[in-house]
Design an enzyme around this catalytic site. Structure first.
Site, PDB file in Angstrom:
ATOM      1  NE  ARG A   1      -3.468   2.478   2.593  1.00  0.00           N
ATOM      2  CZ  ARG A   1      -4.464   2.700   3.428  1.00  0.00           C
ATOM      3  NH1 ARG A   1      -4.849   1.762   4.281  1.00  0.00           N
ATOM      4  NH2 ARG A   1      -5.104   3.850   3.432  1.00  0.00           N
TER       5      ARG A   1
ATOM      6  CG  ASN B   1     -11.095  -1.306  -0.548  1.00  0.00           C
ATOM      7  OD1 ASN B   1     -12.073  -1.166  -1.261  1.00  0.00           O
ATOM      8  ND2 ASN B   1     -10.966  -0.719   0.636  1.00  0.00           N
TER       9      ASN B   1
ATOM     10  CB  CYS C   1     -17.985   0.295   0.143  1.00  0.00           C
ATOM     11  SG  CYS C   1     -17.122   1.789   0.664  1.00  0.00           S
ATOM     12  CG  ASP C   2     -16.455   0.817   5.938  1.00  0.00           C
ATOM     13  OD1 ASP C   2     -15.979   1.580   5.069  1.00  0.00           O
ATOM     14  OD2 ASP C   2     -15.777   0.346   6.866  1.00  0.00           O
TER      15      ASP C   2
ATOM     16  CG  HIS D   1     -14.152   4.094  -2.419  1.00  0.00           C
ATOM     17  ND1 HIS D   1     -12.870   3.701  -2.051  1.00  0.00           N
ATOM     18  CD2 HIS D   1     -14.962   3.611  -1.447  1.00  0.00           C
ATOM     19  CE1 HIS D   1     -12.916   3.013  -0.924  1.00  0.00           C
ATOM     20  NE2 HIS D   1     -14.183   2.946  -0.527  1.00  0.00           N
TER      21      HIS D   1
ATOM     22  CE1 TYR E   1     -11.140   6.335  -0.391  1.00  0.00           C
ATOM     23  CE2 TYR E   1     -13.280   6.168   0.683  1.00  0.00           C
ATOM     24  CZ  TYR E   1     -11.931   5.869   0.647  1.00  0.00           C
ATOM     25  OH  TYR E   1     -11.363   5.109   1.642  1.00  0.00           O
TER      26      TYR E   1
ATOM     27  NE  ARG F   1      -5.673   6.346   6.749  1.00  0.00           N
ATOM     28  CZ  ARG F   1      -5.875   6.459   8.063  1.00  0.00           C
ATOM     29  NH1 ARG F   1      -5.206   7.364   8.770  1.00  0.00           N
ATOM     30  NH2 ARG F   1      -6.754   5.712   8.684  1.00  0.00           N
TER      31      ARG F   1
HETATM   32  P1  NAD Z   1      -4.442  -5.903   6.884  1.00  0.00           P
HETATM   33  O1  NAD Z   1      -3.218  -5.918   6.035  1.00  0.00           O
HETATM   34  O2  NAD Z   1      -4.332  -5.597   8.325  1.00  0.00           O
HETATM   35  O3  NAD Z   1      -5.157  -7.320   6.757  1.00  0.00           O
HETATM   36  C1  NAD Z   1      -5.267  -8.034   5.592  1.00  0.00           C
HETATM   37  C2  NAD Z   1      -4.876  -9.494   5.820  1.00  0.00           C
HETATM   38  O4  NAD Z   1      -5.051 -10.193   4.581  1.00  0.00           O
HETATM   39  C3  NAD Z   1      -3.418  -9.706   6.227  1.00  0.00           C
HETATM   40  O5  NAD Z   1      -3.334 -10.430   7.439  1.00  0.00           O
HETATM   41  C4  NAD Z   1      -2.819 -10.511   5.072  1.00  0.00           C
HETATM   42  O6  NAD Z   1      -1.836 -11.445   5.458  1.00  0.00           O
HETATM   43  C5  NAD Z   1      -4.054 -11.197   4.496  1.00  0.00           C
HETATM   44  N1  NAD Z   1      -3.900 -11.652   3.125  1.00  0.00           N
HETATM   45  C6  NAD Z   1      -3.290 -11.031   2.097  1.00  0.00           C
HETATM   46  N2  NAD Z   1      -3.397 -11.740   0.975  1.00  0.00           N
HETATM   47  C7  NAD Z   1      -4.096 -12.872   1.293  1.00  0.00           C
HETATM   48  C8  NAD Z   1      -4.528 -14.001   0.546  1.00  0.00           C
HETATM   49  N3  NAD Z   1      -4.271 -14.101  -0.766  1.00  0.00           N
HETATM   50  N4  NAD Z   1      -5.218 -14.973   1.201  1.00  0.00           N
HETATM   51  C9  NAD Z   1      -5.480 -14.864   2.515  1.00  0.00           C
HETATM   52  N5  NAD Z   1      -5.102 -13.812   3.264  1.00  0.00           N
HETATM   53  C10 NAD Z   1      -4.416 -12.821   2.654  1.00  0.00           C
HETATM   54  O7  NAD Z   1      -5.443  -4.875   6.171  1.00  0.00           O
HETATM   55  P2  NAD Z   1      -6.656  -4.012   6.767  1.00  0.00           P
HETATM   56  O8  NAD Z   1      -6.267  -2.586   6.767  1.00  0.00           O
HETATM   57  O9  NAD Z   1      -7.163  -4.600   8.011  1.00  0.00           O
HETATM   58  O10 NAD Z   1      -7.727  -4.151   5.612  1.00  0.00           O
HETATM   59  C11 NAD Z   1      -8.201  -5.399   5.171  1.00  0.00           C
HETATM   60  C12 NAD Z   1      -8.975  -5.236   3.906  1.00  0.00           C
HETATM   61  O11 NAD Z   1     -10.229  -4.632   4.144  1.00  0.00           O
HETATM   62  C13 NAD Z   1      -8.293  -4.337   2.860  1.00  0.00           C
HETATM   63  O12 NAD Z   1      -8.528  -4.855   1.574  1.00  0.00           O
HETATM   64  C14 NAD Z   1      -9.000  -3.033   3.043  1.00  0.00           C
HETATM   65  O13 NAD Z   1      -8.859  -2.209   1.916  1.00  0.00           O
HETATM   66  C15 NAD Z   1     -10.386  -3.538   3.250  1.00  0.00           C
HETATM   67  N6  NAD Z   1     -11.372  -2.612   3.794  1.00  0.00           N
HETATM   68  C16 NAD Z   1     -12.425  -2.362   3.009  1.00  0.00           C
HETATM   69  C17 NAD Z   1     -13.416  -1.527   3.424  1.00  0.00           C
HETATM   70  C18 NAD Z   1     -14.520  -1.235   2.479  1.00  0.00           C
HETATM   71  O14 NAD Z   1     -15.198  -0.238   2.618  1.00  0.00           O
HETATM   72  N7  NAD Z   1     -14.769  -2.083   1.468  1.00  0.00           N
HETATM   73  C19 NAD Z   1     -13.349  -0.942   4.694  1.00  0.00           C
HETATM   74  C20 NAD Z   1     -12.259  -1.221   5.498  1.00  0.00           C
HETATM   75  C21 NAD Z   1     -11.269  -2.071   5.037  1.00  0.00           C
HETATM   76  C1  G6P Z   2     -13.198   3.662   4.303  1.00  0.00           C
HETATM   77  C2  G6P Z   2     -13.339   2.998   2.972  1.00  0.00           C
HETATM   78  C3  G6P Z   2     -12.554   1.743   2.886  1.00  0.00           C
HETATM   79  C4  G6P Z   2     -11.142   1.944   3.387  1.00  0.00           C
HETATM   80  C5  G6P Z   2     -11.257   2.373   4.827  1.00  0.00           C
HETATM   81  C6  G6P Z   2      -9.993   2.412   5.641  1.00  0.00           C
HETATM   82  O1  G6P Z   2     -14.038   3.086   5.251  1.00  0.00           O
HETATM   83  O2  G6P Z   2     -14.662   2.734   2.634  1.00  0.00           O
HETATM   84  O3  G6P Z   2     -12.636   1.233   1.597  1.00  0.00           O
HETATM   85  O4  G6P Z   2     -10.393   0.769   3.254  1.00  0.00           O
HETATM   86  O5  G6P Z   2     -11.873   3.630   4.820  1.00  0.00           O
HETATM   87  O6  G6P Z   2      -9.102   3.349   5.204  1.00  0.00           O
HETATM   88  P1  G6P Z   2      -7.748   3.535   6.016  1.00  0.00           P
HETATM   89  O7  G6P Z   2      -7.033   4.591   5.234  1.00  0.00           O
HETATM   90  O8  G6P Z   2      -8.131   3.945   7.388  1.00  0.00           O
HETATM   91  O9  G6P Z   2      -7.052   2.194   5.967  1.00  0.00           O
HETATM   92 MN    MN Z   3     -14.795   1.379   0.859  1.00  0.00          MN
END
Ligand code: NAD
Ligand code: G6P
Ligand code: MN
Length: 444
Positions: free
Chosen positions: A96, A150, A172-173, A203, A267, A287
């Site tokens: 990232r 994501n 998405c949240d 987004h 976004y 970030r």
């Molecule tokens: P993080 O890195 O803490 O956790 C992700 C985990 O996924 C890690 O432990 C990693 O080892 C694991 N991983 C990676 N590739 C993998 C694979 N191929 N198979 C199994 N496990 C795998 O990340 P985070 O900040 O906690 O975020 C997690 C995900 O949630 C991200 O994709 C983030 O963008 C997403 N997210 C989405 C929203 C949304 O609105 N859609 C909101 C919050 C977070």
């Molecule tokens: C928002 C978005 C997510 C994003 C999250 C965390 O909730 O909807 O898609 O992954 O923020 O962002 P951050 O920069 O805190 O990891």
């Molecule tokens: Mn999102």
């Protein structure tokens, strides 16, 4: 599924910083969404282990009847599962950081899910999420995957195109977090007191109507606040409390000014205020650095404390937006509740003057057969123009991934509203290819 059933949940990306929040939320809702089993799955054994051991202690103390396990073995993980809650980050925070810093070198927006950074992340996530879907199909074909991984827009397009029959809902949240701000501005206790109309891509969307349950307008009061304050309120939700998020919530007022008929997703700042975003970025501390020093550190420190003390009695874990939404969705499918929720689904006429095959974010009625999108009607030229450009970027990325096409990925970057020219796009792309060797398919 029958109402008396107890569900088995797999959290994929078990080592995520959001896993404890999801587990706490599941536990908070045991009366309305009963669970017999929680499993964690990750491909990073050590990272998952810290979170898992802490959650194991927490579960034993609060709900010893719920069976708990964690594994890196797909067969063990995906067997006997009703719902897969997926939030993987392929390449983790280290990648990232590169997604954000490489574009910034060329004075282009460096962001997790928007612009070149989002495209790079998409090229990593597609394979990871398809792999999870294939495991689910093999070991628990009746299960549903509720996917947060994501960049959700690109992942959703990839699953639509490459796994058209898969039981996956992409979510998405961000709108939930924003609607919480709306509720606070309006003096409501709960965002669920509002009925919202919204359309867009993930987004990349706009609210067009917000009313109370009796149909009375609430938009005018919100607009009056937003024109001066954006979405900043005193009680910003826990997940979006850092200074950079506060800046994003404030910048909404300038995005809003471009179309005062609607209220925008936060976004959109990255597409409509690109120069401001670049000027306000620290090219050596983005970030990703803020998250590693903040959320990641806090969650892993809290987990380690639970393990060291052997108790989660006064632990620092908390429920976030992410979690509450995912549990609502699982319950809607499990119990056919017909709840109205904003989801990323195939357009198929929901936005009547927009590509039928586009993955759009619109309100849906959710039941046991999945989401039914509600008709949002025609959209204006400004939004339509922006969305057509952006959806083309997302489709080109997925085609580039599937066909291993350098040309299409270059076109995708060039078409992104965040990138000024084909030449700059090529420079960024070549750097991204170098950085992503381990994760992207080799492009021809
Ligand atoms: P993080 O890195 O803490 O956790 C992700 C985990 O996924 C890690 O432990 C990693 O080892 C694991 N991983 C990676 N590739 C993998 C694979 N191929 N198979 C199994 N496990 C795998 O990340 P985070 O900040 O906690 O975020 C997690 C995900 O949630 C991200 O994709 C983030 O963008 C997403 N997210 C989405 C929203 C949304 O609105 N859609 C909101 C919050 C977070
Ligand atoms: C928002 C978005 C997510 C994003 C999250 C965390 O909730 O909807 O898609 O992954 O923020 O962002 P951050 O920069 O805190 O990891
Ligand atoms: Mn999102």
């Amino acid at each position: 599924m029958k109402k008396e059933q107890n569900f088995s949940i797999l959290i994929a990306g078990g080592g995520s910083t959001f896993t404890p929040g999801i587990i706490l939320m599941l536990l908070d809702h045991m009366d309305t969404f009963p669970i017999r089993q929680i499993k964690l799955y990750d491909n990073d054994k050590e990272r998952q282990e810290t979170i898992a051991r802490a959650c194991e202690i927490l579960l034993k103390e609060r709900f010893p009847q719920v069976s708990f396990s964690y594994t890196t073995d797909p067969e063990k993980a995906f067997t006997d599962v009703d719902f897969v809650m997926a939030h993987i980050r392929v390449g983790k925070y280290a990648m990232r950081e590169k997604d954000e810093k490489i574009p910034l070198k060329y004075d282009v927006v460096g962001q997790e899910t928007c612009g070149p950074g989002g495209i790079a992340y998409g090229m990593r996530s597609i394979g990871g999420v398809l792999e999870l879907l294939d495991y689910m199909e093999k070991y628990s074909p009746n299960a549903w995957m509720l996917n947060y991984s994501n960049p959700a827009a690109i992942v959703a397009e990839a699953t639509r195109k490459l796994r058209p029959n898969a039981k996956i809902i992409n979510i998405c949240d961000m709108p939930i977090g924003i609607e919480r701000s709306f509720a606070t501005i309006l003096g409501l206790k709960d965002r669920k007191e509002m009925i919202c109309r919204y359309y867009g891509l993930n987004h990349f969307g706009w609210w067009t109507s917000i009313t109370d349950k009796d149909g009375n307008d609430l938009m005018e009061k919100l607009k009056d606040y937003v024109k001066d304050n954006g979405y900043v309120v005193n009680t910003v939700d826990f997940q979006h409390k850092d200074p950079s998020w506060k800046d994003t919530y404030m910048k909404v007022k300038d995005v809003y000014a471009l179309d005062p008929d609607t209220l925008p997703n936060t976004y959109l700042k990255y597409y409509l205020c690109q120069d401001y975003v670049v000027a306000h970025s620290d090219k050596s501390y983005t970030r990703a650095n803020e998250v590693m020093a903040g959320r990641e550190k806090q969650i892993f420190t809290a987990a380690q404390e639970i393990i060291d003390k052997g108790t989660a009695a006064d632990c620092a874990f908390h429920v976030d937006n992410h979690a509450s939404f995912i549990v609502d969705l699982a319950r809607a499918i499990a119990f056919n509740t017909g709840e109205r929720m904003l989801l990323i689904v195939k357009n198929e006429g929901a936005i009547s003057n927009f590509d039928e095959d586009a993955m759009v974010e619109v309100p849906c009625i959710v039941g046991k057969n999945g989401p039914e999108p509600l008709a949002m009607g025609k959209i204006p030229i400004f939004q339509k123009g922006l969305m057509e450009q952006q959806v083309a970027v997302e489709k080109l990325v997925v085609e580039a991934w599937a066909e291993r096409s350098y040309q299409k990925l270059w076109q995708a970057l060039t078409l992104s509203k965040t990138v000024p020219s084909g030449e700059t796009a090529k420079k960024i792309l070549d750097d991204l290819i170098e950085a992503n060797k381990e994760f992207w398919p080799e492009l021809r």
